[in-house]
Design a protein around this motif. Structure first.
Motif, PDB file in Angstrom:
ATOM      1  N   ALA A 111      50.068  -1.056 -23.803  1.00 63.08           N
ATOM      2  CA  ALA A 111      48.972  -0.637 -24.676  1.00 63.08           C
ATOM      3  C   ALA A 111      48.866  -1.672 -25.788  1.00 63.08           C
ATOM      4  O   ALA A 111      49.808  -2.425 -26.050  1.00 63.08           O
ATOM      5  N   ILE A 112      47.696  -1.704 -26.441  1.00 59.98           N
ATOM      6  CA  ILE A 112      47.415  -2.678 -27.507  1.00 59.98           C
ATOM      7  C   ILE A 112      46.951  -1.921 -28.746  1.00 59.98           C
ATOM      8  O   ILE A 112      46.197  -0.944 -28.648  1.00 59.98           O
ATOM      9  N   ARG A 113      47.385  -2.388 -29.910  1.00 57.73           N
ATOM     10  CA  ARG A 113      46.847  -1.887 -31.185  1.00 57.73           C
ATOM     11  C   ARG A 113      46.041  -3.024 -31.798  1.00 57.73           C
ATOM     12  O   ARG A 113      46.508  -4.167 -31.837  1.00 57.73           O
ATOM     13  N   ALA A 114      44.826  -2.725 -32.249  1.00 62.38           N
ATOM     14  CA  ALA A 114      43.943  -3.776 -32.756  1.00 62.38           C
ATOM     15  C   ALA A 114      43.117  -3.257 -33.917  1.00 62.38           C
ATOM     16  O   ALA A 114      42.842  -2.055 -34.028  1.00 62.38           O
ATOM     17  N   ASN A 115      42.687  -4.188 -34.753  1.00 63.40           N
ATOM     18  CA  ASN A 115      41.970  -3.835 -35.979  1.00 63.40           C
ATOM     19  C   ASN A 115      40.514  -4.290 -35.955  1.00 63.40           C
ATOM     20  O   ASN A 115      40.226  -5.469 -35.758  1.00 63.40           O
ATOM     21  N   GLY A 116      39.612  -3.362 -36.185  1.00 58.79           N
ATOM     22  CA  GLY A 116      38.208  -3.684 -36.382  1.00 58.79           C
ATOM     23  C   GLY A 116      37.401  -3.701 -35.106  1.00 58.79           C
ATOM     24  O   GLY A 116      37.897  -4.059 -34.042  1.00 58.79           O
TER      25      GLY A 116
END
Length: 244
Positions: free
Chosen positions: A40-45
């Motif tokens: 899984a990936i965590r990303a901003n915006g």
């Protein structure tokens, strides 16, 4: 649950002053993380989330950082920002679920709106056991130790590495998946988190921030050159957390 049990989640974020800032670089970082085994990936915006969604089918935890000197909460403080990252392709919405002042809805209402109006899972970043219990009561899908060490109440925890005691307490107190996040910068610490009952572990800076990784090695080299010894007093330091 979209975040698999036993998953390594990689936080692909870079602030504006970082040479890797921007959707093109973050999409490439997410592809590299997936190739390396991230689940899984965590990303901003919205821009970064959309670029990452275009190159991977992994679950994306989307956040939206809104900096406002008047309020300490900056991780997805309101529904408008939650909706923006949802439209960009985030499967899970990460929010600051502490009770600190924010320019937006209360934690309880924000979680309810994300679940009810957007149909998305909620990833609640908290700093204390009481905050974790409250987030669960409000309907959060996951509770994460992300903010331990980054609030006034817990600032003393930052230098001590990951808050494994909070992780253990949450695992014993809330019946939802507990995510370990915050200063997990070695494989041994990831293992320790799973041994404590973590559902998944988020790693950011130690994987996706070459600038901070380089600083760590450069400091060791400089200390050796100046002092003729291999480690500064007090042992090794943890990487700074640009990815929170």
């Amino acid at each position: 649950m979209l975040i698999p049990k036993g998953a390594l989640v990689v936080s692909c974020q870079a602030r504006a002053d970082n040479p890797l800032h921007g959707p093109v670089h973050m999409a490439a970082m997410a592809r590299a993380a997936e190739a390396g085994g991230a689940r899984a990936i965590r990303a901003n915006g919205p821009d970064d989330v959309a670029a990452i969604r275009a190159v991977t089918r992994l679950p994306i935890i989307g956040i939206s950082k809104v900096w406002d000197d008047r309020y300490p909460v900056y991780i997805t403080p309101d529904f408008e920002n939650a909706a923006a990252v949802a439209r960009a392709g985030a499967d899970v919405i990460g929010i600051d679920a502490t009770p600190r002042p924010r320019n937006g809805e209360s934690v309880e209402r924000l979680i309810a709106r994300i679940r009810g109006e957007l149909g998305r899972e909620v990833f609640a970043d908290i700093a204390t056991l009481e905050e974790g219990r409250a987030a669960h009561a409000y309907g959060a899908t996951y509770v994460a130790t992300t903010l331990s060490g980054y609030t006034d109440e817990t600032i003393e925890r930052r230098a001590a590495g990951p808050d494994l005691d909070l992780l253990s307490a949450l695992v014993g107190a809330v019946p939802v998946p507990v995510i370990a996040e915050g200063r997990f910068d070695t494989p041994d610490l990831v293992t320790a988190a799973f041994e404590r009952g973590a559902h998944a572990v988020v790693v950011g800076t130690a994987i996706t921030n070459p600038r901070e990784i380089t600083k760590k090695f450069a400091q060791a080299a400089e200390f050796w050159a100046d002092n003729g010894t291999s480690a500064p007093p007090g042992g090794r330091a943890h990487l700074s957390q640009d990815g929170v």
